[in-house]
Design a protein around this motif. Sequence first.
Motif, mmCIF file in Angstrom:
data_model
loop_
_atom_site.group_PDB
_atom_site.id
_atom_site.type_symbol
_atom_site.label_atom_id
_atom_site.label_comp_id
_atom_site.label_asym_id
_atom_site.label_seq_id
_atom_site.Cartn_x
_atom_site.Cartn_y
_atom_site.Cartn_z
ATOM 1 N N ASP A 32 0.820 -2.021 -12.663
ATOM 2 C CA ASP A 32 -0.803 -3.591 -12.251
ATOM 3 C C ASP A 32 -0.433 -3.794 -11.294
ATOM 4 O O ASP A 32 1.151 -2.573 -10.993
ATOM 5 N N GLY A 33 -0.437 -5.020 -10.776
ATOM 6 C CA GLY A 33 -0.109 -5.498 -9.336
ATOM 7 C C GLY A 33 2.059 -5.672 -9.305
ATOM 8 O O GLY A 33 1.402 -5.668 -8.039
ATOM 9 N N ASN A 44 11.049 3.657 -0.835
ATOM 10 C CA ASN A 44 10.309 4.808 0.350
ATOM 11 C C ASN A 44 8.696 4.812 0.232
ATOM 12 O O ASN A 44 8.751 5.758 -0.248
ATOM 13 N N VAL A 45 8.125 4.089 0.655
ATOM 14 C CA VAL A 45 6.408 4.586 -0.150
ATOM 15 C C VAL A 45 5.838 5.026 1.404
ATOM 16 O O VAL A 45 6.333 3.946 2.540
ATOM 17 N N ASP A 46 5.564 5.953 1.537
ATOM 18 C CA ASP A 46 4.340 6.749 2.479
ATOM 19 C C ASP A 46 3.254 6.331 2.668
ATOM 20 O O ASP A 46 2.286 6.236 3.949
ATOM 21 N N LEU A 47 2.142 5.898 1.641
ATOM 22 C CA LEU A 47 1.197 6.233 1.590
ATOM 23 C C LEU A 47 0.561 4.882 -0.281
ATOM 24 O O LEU A 47 1.613 5.909 -0.978
ATOM 25 N N LEU A 48 -0.617 4.908 -0.110
ATOM 26 C CA LEU A 48 -1.077 3.428 -1.657
ATOM 27 C C LEU A 48 -2.387 4.575 -1.585
ATOM 28 O O LEU A 48 -3.070 3.881 -1.056
ATOM 29 N N ILE A 49 -2.305 4.329 -3.191
ATOM 30 C CA ILE A 49 -3.840 4.182 -3.441
ATOM 31 C C ILE A 49 -3.181 3.381 -5.374
ATOM 32 O O ILE A 49 -2.562 3.341 -5.662
ATOM 33 N N LEU A 50 -4.566 2.332 -4.438
ATOM 34 C CA LEU A 50 -4.804 1.401 -4.858
ATOM 35 C C LEU A 50 -5.379 0.686 -5.662
ATOM 36 O O LEU A 50 -6.454 0.799 -4.857
ATOM 37 N N ASP A 51 -5.795 1.055 -7.236
ATOM 38 C CA ASP A 51 -6.803 0.508 -7.843
ATOM 39 C C ASP A 51 -7.603 -0.778 -7.196
ATOM 40 O O ASP A 51 -6.130 -1.823 -7.144
ATOM 41 N N VAL A 52 -8.479 -1.606 -6.943
ATOM 42 C CA VAL A 52 -8.507 -3.179 -7.156
ATOM 43 C C VAL A 52 -8.677 -4.071 -7.643
ATOM 44 O O VAL A 52 -7.817 -4.685 -7.920
ATOM 45 N N GLU A 53 -8.998 -3.359 -9.780
ATOM 46 C CA GLU A 53 -9.810 -4.675 -10.570
ATOM 47 C C GLU A 53 -7.640 -3.969 -11.484
ATOM 48 O O GLU A 53 -7.937 -2.892 -11.972
ATOM 49 N N LEU A 54 -7.164 -4.709 -11.622
ATOM 50 C CA LEU A 54 -5.376 -4.299 -11.964
ATOM 51 C C LEU A 54 -5.462 -5.280 -13.429
ATOM 52 O O LEU A 54 -5.542 -7.252 -12.498
ATOM 53 N N VAL A 62 -2.483 -7.202 -3.308
ATOM 54 C CA VAL A 62 -0.913 -6.653 -3.394
ATOM 55 C C VAL A 62 -1.330 -6.221 -1.904
ATOM 56 O O VAL A 62 0.335 -6.117 -1.472
ATOM 57 N N ALA A 63 -2.051 -5.419 -1.166
ATOM 58 C CA ALA A 63 -2.666 -4.520 -0.629
ATOM 59 C C ALA A 63 -2.069 -5.679 0.642
ATOM 60 O O ALA A 63 -1.729 -5.669 1.575
ATOM 61 N N ARG A 64 -2.502 -7.264 0.689
ATOM 62 C CA ARG A 64 -2.310 -8.639 1.524
ATOM 63 C C ARG A 64 -0.633 -8.533 1.380
ATOM 64 O O ARG A 64 0.116 -8.586 2.505
ATOM 65 N N GLU A 65 -0.023 -8.278 -0.170
ATOM 66 C CA GLU A 65 1.888 -8.931 0.094
ATOM 67 C C GLU A 65 2.181 -7.510 0.474
ATOM 68 O O GLU A 65 3.167 -8.179 1.467
#
Length: 131
Positions: A32-33, A44-54, A62-65
């Motif tokens: 979840d978000g 330490n996160v290099d890359l994010l794979i992010l579902d929109v509907e969470l 989440v992305a904006r934050e």
Amino acid sequence: MNVLVVEDNKAVSLIICRIIEELGHEYVLAADGEAALRLYRQRNVDLLILDVELPTLNGFSVAREIRNQNGLTPILFISGNNSEAYRQQCLDAGGETLMPKPLRPSELRRWLEVAFSQLAADALTPSSAPA
């Protein structure tokens, strides 16, 4: 590289995580978000794979934050909605692209290979070297 995978569907997250492992990288999984933001701050996160509907907090929030904290982490959005307007919302929220569900493992693998190569190349550039 370390990848934060944010997906509430176990079957989809299994596919994503398996590909990341096959490419020789590590991942941490959030369902979840709110958990995603907590993990992002702790690791330490290099890359994010992010579902929109969470649950609890959607992927756009989440992305904006995350963009407010660090504008450099690449974000791949995934969603069952693949309309052009939705794709634009993903870009506006700070994502690099939107990959439609159902995921095509070969397409995800290609995208990740390119992203990992670019991240590795950026890490080697003189401007990113410590002073």
